[in-house]
Structure formats: C-alpha cells, structure tokens
Scaffold this motif. Structure first.
Motif, mmCIF file in Angstrom:
data_model
loop_
_atom_site.group_PDB
_atom_site.id
_atom_site.type_symbol
_atom_site.label_atom_id
_atom_site.label_comp_id
_atom_site.label_asym_id
_atom_site.label_seq_id
_atom_site.Cartn_x
_atom_site.Cartn_y
_atom_site.Cartn_z
ATOM 1 N N ASP A 227 0.827 -1.211 0.000
ATOM 2 C CA ASP A 227 0.000 0.000 0.000
ATOM 3 C C ASP A 227 0.859 1.259 0.000
ATOM 4 N N GLY A 228 2.035 1.168 0.621
ATOM 5 C CA GLY A 228 2.901 2.338 0.712
ATOM 6 C C GLY A 228 3.677 2.640 -0.559
ATOM 7 N N LEU A 229 3.581 1.752 -1.554
ATOM 8 C CA LEU A 229 4.324 1.966 -2.791
ATOM 9 C C LEU A 229 3.565 2.807 -3.809
ATOM 10 N N SER A 230 2.302 3.058 -3.562
ATOM 11 C CA SER A 230 1.512 3.846 -4.505
ATOM 12 C C SER A 230 0.434 4.600 -3.749
ATOM 13 N N LEU A 231 -0.161 5.567 -4.422
ATOM 14 C CA LEU A 231 -1.277 6.303 -3.839
ATOM 15 C C LEU A 231 -2.563 5.503 -4.003
ATOM 16 N N PRO A 232 -3.539 5.718 -3.136
ATOM 17 C CA PRO A 232 -4.817 5.010 -3.275
ATOM 18 C C PRO A 232 -5.445 5.259 -4.654
ATOM 19 N N TYR A 233 -5.969 4.212 -5.221
ATOM 20 C CA TYR A 233 -6.665 4.258 -6.505
ATOM 21 C C TYR A 233 -5.748 4.618 -7.667
ATOM 22 N N ARG A 234 -4.458 4.458 -7.481
ATOM 23 C CA ARG A 234 -3.516 4.686 -8.564
ATOM 24 C C ARG A 234 -2.810 3.388 -8.907
ATOM 25 N N THR A 235 -2.592 3.171 -10.191
ATOM 26 C CA THR A 235 -1.931 1.940 -10.625
ATOM 27 C C THR A 235 -0.443 2.140 -10.887
ATOM 28 N N TYR A 236 0.066 3.339 -10.602
ATOM 29 C CA TYR A 236 1.489 3.619 -10.779
ATOM 30 C C TYR A 236 2.103 3.968 -9.429
ATOM 31 N N GLY A 237 3.300 3.473 -9.212
ATOM 32 C CA GLY A 237 3.953 3.636 -7.924
ATOM 33 C C GLY A 237 4.469 5.041 -7.689
ATOM 34 N N LEU A 238 4.880 5.281 -6.434
ATOM 35 C CA LEU A 238 5.424 6.582 -6.076
ATOM 36 C C LEU A 238 6.712 6.882 -6.830
ATOM 37 N N ASP A 239 7.448 5.818 -7.209
ATOM 38 C CA ASP A 239 8.684 6.046 -7.958
ATOM 39 C C ASP A 239 8.401 6.690 -9.313
ATOM 40 N N VAL A 240 7.280 6.322 -9.937
ATOM 41 C CA VAL A 240 6.911 6.931 -11.211
ATOM 42 C C VAL A 240 6.517 8.393 -11.000
ATOM 43 N N ILE A 241 5.779 8.662 -9.926
ATOM 44 C CA ILE A 241 5.358 10.030 -9.629
ATOM 45 C C ILE A 241 6.567 10.918 -9.379
ATOM 46 N N VAL A 242 7.507 10.416 -8.582
ATOM 47 C CA VAL A 242 8.708 11.199 -8.282
ATOM 48 C C VAL A 242 9.541 11.414 -9.538
ATOM 49 N N TYR A 243 9.644 10.407 -10.373
ATOM 50 C CA TYR A 243 10.405 10.545 -11.619
ATOM 51 C C TYR A 243 9.795 11.639 -12.497
ATOM 52 N N ILE A 244 8.482 11.611 -12.651
ATOM 53 C CA ILE A 244 7.809 12.606 -13.486
ATOM 54 C C ILE A 244 8.017 14.015 -12.922
ATOM 55 N N GLY A 245 7.791 14.174 -11.619
ATOM 56 C CA GLY A 245 7.927 15.487 -11.012
ATOM 57 C C GLY A 245 9.338 16.023 -11.073
ATOM 58 N N VAL B 182 9.072 4.265 -23.745
ATOM 59 C CA VAL B 182 10.194 3.670 -24.470
ATOM 60 C C VAL B 182 11.278 3.155 -23.522
ATOM 61 N N GLU B 183 11.686 4.004 -22.562
ATOM 62 C CA GLU B 183 12.797 3.636 -21.692
ATOM 63 C C GLU B 183 12.387 2.659 -20.601
ATOM 64 N N PHE B 184 11.152 2.778 -20.103
ATOM 65 C CA PHE B 184 10.728 1.933 -18.984
ATOM 66 C C PHE B 184 9.631 0.937 -19.366
ATOM 67 N N GLY B 185 9.116 1.036 -20.581
ATOM 68 C CA GLY B 185 8.131 0.077 -21.040
ATOM 69 C C GLY B 185 6.791 0.163 -20.335
ATOM 70 N N LEU B 186 6.430 1.345 -19.824
ATOM 71 C CA LEU B 186 5.161 1.489 -19.114
ATOM 72 C C LEU B 186 4.032 1.771 -20.096
ATOM 73 N N GLN B 187 2.877 1.177 -19.855
ATOM 74 C CA GLN B 187 1.670 1.491 -20.605
ATOM 75 C C GLN B 187 0.954 2.623 -19.868
ATOM 76 N N ILE B 188 1.107 3.832 -20.406
ATOM 77 C CA ILE B 188 0.575 5.015 -19.732
ATOM 78 C C ILE B 188 0.194 6.054 -20.778
ATOM 79 N N SER B 189 -0.866 6.786 -20.511
ATOM 80 C CA SER B 189 -1.309 7.822 -21.446
ATOM 81 C C SER B 189 -0.666 9.161 -21.084
ATOM 82 N N GLU B 190 -0.658 10.067 -22.046
ATOM 83 C CA GLU B 190 -0.094 11.391 -21.804
ATOM 84 C C GLU B 190 -0.900 12.146 -20.749
#
Length: 443
Positions: free
Chosen positions: A27-45, A64-72
């Motif tokens: 539970d601590g690896l992501s925000l509630p109701y989010r399918t992406y971890g905090l590491d992705v959020i921190v990377y983006i920010g 491309v670099e991380f192979g994530l299925q994510i929309s813009e």
C-alpha cells in the motif's frame, strides 16, 4: 502496479463481513486508486521541475525507456499529484530547519507576491530571509488586508519566534502585519523606497532617452547602404571600413540601451555615449572625409539639443544619490568607520533633507523634487530604520523577489510560455514547496 487484498473465507467471517487484509508495504508503494507507484510520480515530477522536460517528452520516456503502458493525460495527472505530495511534505522539511532557525535566534519573515496580470490572482510567498526556508504560500484572488491577515495567521500558528518582518510598502501588507504582529518590528525594503523617491528623476530620464534615440532611427538606412551597396565604401581602406562598421555597432548598442531604476539611467548613459562618439567621428572625419561618416556625425550631434535636459536629470540624480549614500551604512565597524543606529541614520537623513529645503530658493527647478523626497520619507519611516537596530534584518527584500523570479523562469523554461496566469491558477499553492535547494540537507 497491482496489490491483491483478501478477506477470510470462513463461514463466520462471511457472515460478519470480515475486514479486508492487504499488504501495508505494498500500500505504501503507490497512492490510493492509482496503478502507478510513487517512484513513477517522483520521476515525473523531478524530471519536469528540475530537468524542464515537457509532458510529451516524459510520456515518451516512460513508454520507451521503462516500457510502461501510460497515457499522456495520466502523466499530467501524476505531475499534479507530485506537487501535492511536495506541499504535504512541507512539515517534515520545515523540521529540518529547526536547528538553523534556533541558531539564528528566530526567523525574519519576508513577504512578497507575484502578480501576473491586473485583476488576476497573485501568488504570495512567506519566507525566512535568514535560512531561506519557505514557510507558507497562498494564491490570493484579492491581496487585501483581510486576505493577507488570514495567511499571516497561518504563519503565526507555526509557532516560530519572529525577530522581524521585511516587505515592500503595500498598504494592505503593512496593515495586515500591524494587526497580526503588532509587537514585531516591520522593516520596509530600501530598494523599493529608493525607487519611489527617484521616480520623478527616472521618468524625466526616460523622456530624455526617447528624445536622444529618435534621431538615431535613421541608422537602419546607413546599415543597409553598407551591407547592400559596397561601392559606397570602396573609397575607404580595409581598416577604415572596419572602423565604420564599429561605429554602426556602437550606435546600435546605444539604441538598445535601457535603464533600470534607481541607479542605472538610460538617458544619461546615452547622452554621454553620443558625446564620445561625436568626438571620435570628428577626429575620423579630420583624417578622411566620407559621406557616411558625415551622416553618422550629424546623427550623434543631435544630442547637443538635449544638453539642458541632461544637466537637469544629472543634477537631480546627484541629490538622490546623496540620500541613498546616507542609507548605505556599514553593518560592522571597518576602516575606521563606525556603524550607526537607526536613530542616528534617521537624523542624518532629516538633516540632509533640511539642507535641501534651504536650497529651494536658489534652485527653484528642483524644489518640487525636494518636496517629493520629504513626502516619501514621511510615508516610509520608521520602517526604513529598523534594519540598523536589528542586525539580522536585511535591508531589502531582494532575496525573496529573486526567488519568485526563479519560479517564473522555471515555468517558462518548462513550458515555453510567457504568461503566468493559467500556470499560477493551476499550480500556484504548490509551486513554492518543490525546490531541493530549499532542503538544508542538500545544500
């Protein structure tokens, strides 16, 4: 990221609707109701704020670099959450400043705001001028006394000892500070005061600069002749042609000269530059006459018609600089000069203005400016003189203004846009908290 929870399947648990069991670690690896971890959020920010990457660039990198299925669009939502998390972590970051604040004997509260457009909300930042710690920020639709007082109450609830407060002279700010912190010395920015005092001189100088630049508009024609009609300069030797181009560059530089109140005056600078260029062109023409050089000299000689205006601006700027010098008192005794108290500086300023008043009969053209200086001093005192009594208080609010400027510059580097209106409306309350330079463990 997926976290599978479960509940007991026993008959007793099925009847009582037992509690759902899930992994606390997961539970601590992501925000509630989010399918992406905090590491992705921190990377983006971090990539967006500190490497100024755009949302499409981040979207491409994640795919491309991380192979994530994510929309813009999801990348933009995760950036929003990064800023919210940065603001939520402010309490922990503030605790890291505790030792530095205690060592400083408290904070000196700096107050300033970024007002992007008339009638639009402004971002106000409250910052410790000694440690650089940002204490609070707020997006205020109206920067009136009541709104500022509410935000000052938030700063007050932090419980930090406040030695002094520094701001500009906005009436709403001064009134809100007096109502919220009636016993705390409130200093006013010296640079803003000097700009207010020098305003009539600066306006006259701008008129002088405009008048001096007007005859130089014909420079474009001479530049086109030199570049497009080489036969017109064929009579000149190669060194002489090079000198002609340097004259053109010098005049172009004069045309681009701009002033900045209160110490850099464009009109005075342009007049003196044209005077030097006239003397130089006169010597060049004595060496070898040429129609283009003669035309340039006529352009530069036009400054002589503004001699009286130049002398008037120069004289009033000298009166202003005399006042500015009185405020520029050393904080520590050095080179045989002892520092002064606020009362002593105030007395010296009063004596100086009294001396100018006695000159009004001899200098009637400067009488209105002398009265203007005295009125501005009456409006700003005693906030000008606290800085000489409280060693920790800075004399200007420049550090906070530079910090707000950095926020604007960062936004423009990220987005390429000039207007701040939409950006402040969306992210204003969170922008001030995302800056690793504000973390004492990283300095």
């Amino acid at each position: 990221m997926f976290n599978q929870a479960y509940r007991c399947q026993g008959d007793a648990c099925r009847e009582t609707k037992a509690v759902v069991y899930s992994s606390v670690y997961a539970d601590g690896l992501s925000l509630p109701y989010r399918t992406y971890g905090l590491d992705v959020i921190v990377y983006i920010g971090y990539q967006r704020q500190h490497h100024h990457r755009t949302i499409p660039e981040l979207h491409q990198a994640l795919r491309v670099e991380f192979g994530l299925q994510i929309s813009e669009r999801e990348v933009l939502y995760l950036f929003d959450e990064y800023l919210v998390l940065s603001a939520c972590s402010h309490g922990k970051r503030l605790a890291k400043y505790k030792d530095e604040i205690v060592a400083n004997g408290g904070i000196v509260l700096g107050i300033d705001g970024a007002k992007p457009e008339k009638g639009q909300p402004g971002l106000y930042i409250f910052r410790d001028a000694l440690s650089g710690c940002r204490l609070h920020c707020a997006l205020l639709p109206s920067a009136d006394q009541a709104s500022l007082r509410r935000e000052l109450e938030v700063v007050k609830e932090l419980g930090l000892p406040i030695q002094a407060i520094i701001s500009d002279d906005e009436r709403a700010t001064v009134a809100a500070v007096a109502a919220t912190f009636p016993d705390v010395p409130h200093g006013l920015c010296h640079l803003h005061f000097l700009k207010a005092v020098q305003k009539p001189v600066y306006e006259q100088d701008q008129k002088l600069a405009k008048a001096l630049k007007r005859p130089l508009r014909a420079l474009n024609k001479v530049e086109r002749i030199v570049t497009q009609q080489p036969e017109c300069t064929a009579a000149l030797s190669s060194p002489q042609q090079q000198a002609l181009r340097r004259y053109l560059d010098a005049l172009r530089s004069v045309l681009l000269t701009k002033g900045q109140a209160p110490f850099r005056l464009a009109g005075l600078t342009i007049f003196e530059a044209l005077s030097r260029l006239t003397d130089s062109l006169d010597r060049a023409l004595d060496w070898q006459a040429h129609p283009l050089l003669d035309q340039l000299e006529r352009m530069t000689q036009s400054h002589a018609a503004q001699q009286d205006a130049y002398a008037h601006v120069l004289e009033q700027q000298a009166w202003f600089l005399g006042l500015a010098e009185l405020l520029n008192v050393s904080r520590t005794a050095c080179f045989g000069c002892s520092t002064l108290t606020g009362a002593e500086v105030a007395q010296q300023v009063d004596d100086y203005l009294d001396a100018l008043t006695l000159l009004q009969a001899e200098l009637p053209q400067d009488a209105a400016f002398f009265e203007h200086m005295r009125r501005r001093l009456a409006e700003w005192a005693p906030g000008l003189f606290w800085t000489y009594t409280i060693d920790a208080m800075p004399r200007t609010n420049n550090a906070l203004e530079a910090h707000i400027g950095n926020i604007k510059e960062q936004y423009r580097r990220i987005t390429g846009r000039r207007s701040l209106k939409d950006y402040l409306m969306r992210y204003g309350p969170y922008l001030a908290f995302d800056d690793d330079n504000d973390d004492p463990q990283r300095r």
